[in-house]
Design a protein around this motif. Structure first.
Motif, PDB file in Angstrom:
ATOM      1  N   ASP A 188      43.386   1.029  -6.494  1.00  0.00           N
ATOM      2  CA  ASP A 188      44.372  -0.684  -5.783  1.00  0.00           C
ATOM      3  C   ASP A 188      43.155  -1.229  -5.986  1.00  0.00           C
ATOM      4  N   TYR A 189      43.131  -2.161  -7.466  1.00  0.00           N
ATOM      5  CA  TYR A 189      41.716  -2.545  -7.559  1.00  0.00           C
ATOM      6  C   TYR A 189      41.462  -3.790  -6.710  1.00  0.00           C
ATOM      7  N   ASP A 190      42.793  -4.343  -6.855  1.00  0.00           N
ATOM      8  CA  ASP A 190      42.668  -5.734  -5.323  1.00  0.00           C
ATOM      9  C   ASP A 190      42.148  -4.991  -4.258  1.00  0.00           C
ATOM     10  N   ASN A 191      41.932  -4.545  -3.556  1.00  0.00           N
ATOM     11  CA  ASN A 191      41.702  -3.652  -2.024  1.00  0.00           C
ATOM     12  C   ASN A 191      41.010  -2.975  -2.535  1.00  0.00           C
ATOM     13  N   ARG A 192      40.757  -2.780  -3.873  1.00  0.00           N
ATOM     14  CA  ARG A 192      39.100  -2.038  -4.031  1.00  0.00           C
ATOM     15  C   ARG A 192      39.591  -0.318  -2.941  1.00  0.00           C
TER      16      ARG A 192
END
Lengths: 476, 476
Positions: free
Chosen positions: B112-116
């Protein structure tokens, strides 16, 4: 807010307990006058009030130990209190408890710049920790909004954060060691001025334990060299979704600002009316601050502004002077007070995955409409730590209960999207009963068994953190 | 290394236990052949060896749970093992134990890149976590030297660090949540993709608990956007004291390099002989690396070099190319192997306040001379995490024992100056008996009571962390 029945045997033994405490402490350190006790009947969650049986203000670790020994022998609950700024009722007394205030424990014990730490008594206020080292170019990073008043003891209890924690971490990332008085009065040292030691990480366990495991009387804290400078940029958007996407993109680009603060239209307008910060009248405002040398600041702000511009903002304003920086921050820092000018408010503290910001903001608006209450949003966007402010009228019968129910719904929403009930304010009494939304019965049982180890009689900070029904068998 | 007597009743019940494990697991997942078991008789602390009763290689959390349920019913000790790279004997079996290897649990569950964050099975190797996200510009920060081989499960057990932890923190600062199988087979979730939740911080407690509290099968890890670039500078000094002072001054100036590595003359010469890294022949070498955009790198390195120049270095060499950076790092990264070319060695892991570096380095030299053993020093100077390498000859009778005694003296020295026994390798069996130098009897008792809560039968990772005599009453 339901609280447990006071223990009648303690209340009838009050005179004996007060006398024992008086004998153990210097003159003036025990307060049992009803008027004077009113000071201690609530903390920052002022909707709930209950005077303690008595209050003590010890002046040393040894005196705290003496108090705990007496209370342990008498089976009397003890409510530790820093400066009483808790927003979750973390220092709310019960009628049968001794309120143990650590405000007199406010000295600086050791400053070591080579190893970048300061050792202080735990009643010292957050800002005065920085005050003790700033003349030499250092500071203590966690910066709760209440930092002028709040005590390090409370910061440790709640694992407090603040606007600048995106870069520097919260209290647990800046705490190196503590001196703690155990429930039976024993004094222990945990951690120290070094990396995580071997064995179980009890320091991590103590940090954020809300006074359930012991009374912290001294703390060794990491101090950092003050950066050469700092500069904020203000960016306005006509959509919360787009503002949220901008936050995501900054983080994804590998830039770590010291702060990314978010304000919605309601709080922007309140702040403008309150301090005329010069904010644009728009749907969502970000205040993004970077720190470092002039070169680093230029480099980072340049990249941040390029990202912001790609999101079609209604305004971008990079601060050009110290006075302008102060004005930009003033609106944010006084936002809670500004909301208080409009009405009474309840400040929540849910944390969510950053990507859920747009959805959660929309749902909060819908939930507020269902309850007929306005909700303002002003929060630390970089790490998803939200602070919805529910406006209500304390003088209108039923309004507080409505705000409480709305608050619980919003916090359950935070858990549902993969977040949690509290980012930095703690559970206290406020979120005690909805802990079951986050934890199953087994989870709570394990946590309570760990408390059993430290506090077998369950005398420390009663009626907090664990749902009353769940902990009923353990409370004396 | 003294180990507890194996429990005879378990050894005689071996056939039944193996049969029960076989029935619960897929074909091939239970190993009881003496030759095959030799793989599991030791970890990275190869001086100590003991084959387990049998080994199991479960392929899912459910299978780990089945193993724990059986072992709990049978009262059989379980030794969890990641990749077996522990330098403190953290995965050393006992003769009556089931070795539980998590190597088959190596999948990526969610990115999950948005939430790293990334969620992986815990047997996945450290470097392959980064491997799963680097094509999108992300990385997982903690970087133990063994990162090609070591598993996230072991990183969590030992709260592992690495050269770049000065800036990014150790495992506990990058771990968001775990799925853990309890001693009785129950599966629990602790933490998640959000800030610290309310209630007691069990995630912090689990991290670094060396397999004493449960078997971690999945982990949610913070991932970071890869910085645009990185560049090291190499600085040689003709005095360890001056090199130590330079480190202090860089830190005091508020600069946070990603790494400040220190090598002394013995390790410099060994590295040169091994890989011809082009190091100057001097008393102490610092490799200081910064990361960021080109502008940030220039700015930070400029300030670092100015500070270094003020300390009269014998050489300053800023890397001018990727090839040169690689060569500078190559000597450091192969230093342990280079020392292994000279002789057998024992790698210590004490941590000290940075300001004590000069004194501790001098005392280590004196202690080595007293024992007649050479000690090389190569370590993470920025956070005071030392790795003295004691050279000895495993084929020379008595030399290992001498090295052990010298090692214990050096670690006691670390504690005496305000440091601790271990920075990132853990206690394991290696430092078990000198835990008493760091902790009093009451401290150890509290830690053991916390273990009691999670592992009432004390079947998890036996004979580690706690001195044998101190834990004798609890071990089954």
């Amino acid at each position: 807010m339901q609280m447990p029945e006071p223990r009648a045997d303690i209340l009838t033994g009050r005179a004996r307990i007060v006398e024992r405490l008086r004998a153990a402490l210097p003159p003036g350190a025990v307060i049992d006058d009803a008027i004077e006790l009113k000071v201690y009947e609530c903390d920052g969650l002022a909707a709930y009030r209950c005077p303690p049986m008595c209050a003590v203000l010890p002046g040393s670790t040894a005196e705290v130990s003496a108090v705990m020994r007496i209370c342990n022998e008498e089976g009397v609950p003890v409510v530790p209190r820093g400066s009483g700024t808790s927003l979750s009722g973390g220092a709310l007394p019960t009628a049968d408890s001794v309120l143990l205030g650590v405000a007199r424990l406010n000295g600086v014990l050791e400053v070591d710049y080579d190893n970048r730490f300061i050792r202080v008594e735990a009643g010292r206020t957050n800002l005065s920790v920085t005050g003790a080292v700033e003349q030499d170019g250092f500071f203590y990073a966690p910066d709760p909004s209440s930092q002028l008043a709040c005590a390090i003891a409370g910061n440790i209890a709640m694992n407090s954060g603040g606007a600048h924690c995106l870069k520097y971490g919260v209290t647990t990332n800046n705490l190196l060691g503590v001196t703690m008085v155990m429930a039976d009065g024993e004094v222990v040292e945990i951690g120290g001025a070094h990396l995580d030691a071997g064995g179980l990480d009890l320091l991590g366990l103590v940090c954020g334990s809300e006074g359930q495991l012991g009374v912290v009387t001294e703390a060794t804290l990491r101090i950092l060299a003050k950066p050469e400078g700092a500069r904020p940029v203000l960016v306005g958007f006509d959509s919360s979704e787009v503002a949220g996407q901008c936050v995501s993109d900054i983080i994804k680009a590998g830039i770590v600002p010291v702060a990314i603060e978010f304000m919605d239209r309601l709080t922007i307008r309140a702040a403008e009316a309150h301090v005329a910060a010069g904010y644009p009248d728009c749907e969502a405002l970000l205040i993004i601050e970077v720190e470092g040398s002039a070169g680093e600041i230029d480099d980072q702000l340049g990249r941040i502004i390029a990202i912001a511009k790609a999101h079609d903002p209604v305004e971008i304003r990079e601060s050009g002077s110290a006075a302008e920086s102060e004005r930009i921050w003033k609106g944010r820092k006084t936002a809670f007070g500004a909301m208080g000018q409009i009405n009474d408010y309840m400040c929540l503290d849910g944390t969510i995955p950053v990507s859920e910001l747009p959805f959660v903001l929309r749902r909060i608006g819908e939930l507020g409409a269902e309850y007929g209450l306005d909700v303002g949003n002003v929060f630390h966007a970089g790490d998803g730590n939200m602070h919805p402010l529910i406006l209500y009228d304390a003088n209108k019968p039923g309004d507080l209960e409505k705000a409480e129910a709305l608050g619980a719904d919003i916090l359950r929403l935070c858990v549902e999207v993969g977040g949690c009930l509290t980012g930095e304010h703690g559970v206290g009494v406020e979120k005690r009963e909805i802990m079951t939304a986050q934890y199953g019965a087994d989870d709570l049982e394990i946590q309570m068994q760990v408390k059993d180890v430290f506090d077998p009689q369950w005398i420390l900070n009663p009626a907090k953190v664990f749902p009353l029904e769940v902990s009923a068998g353990r409370r004396s």
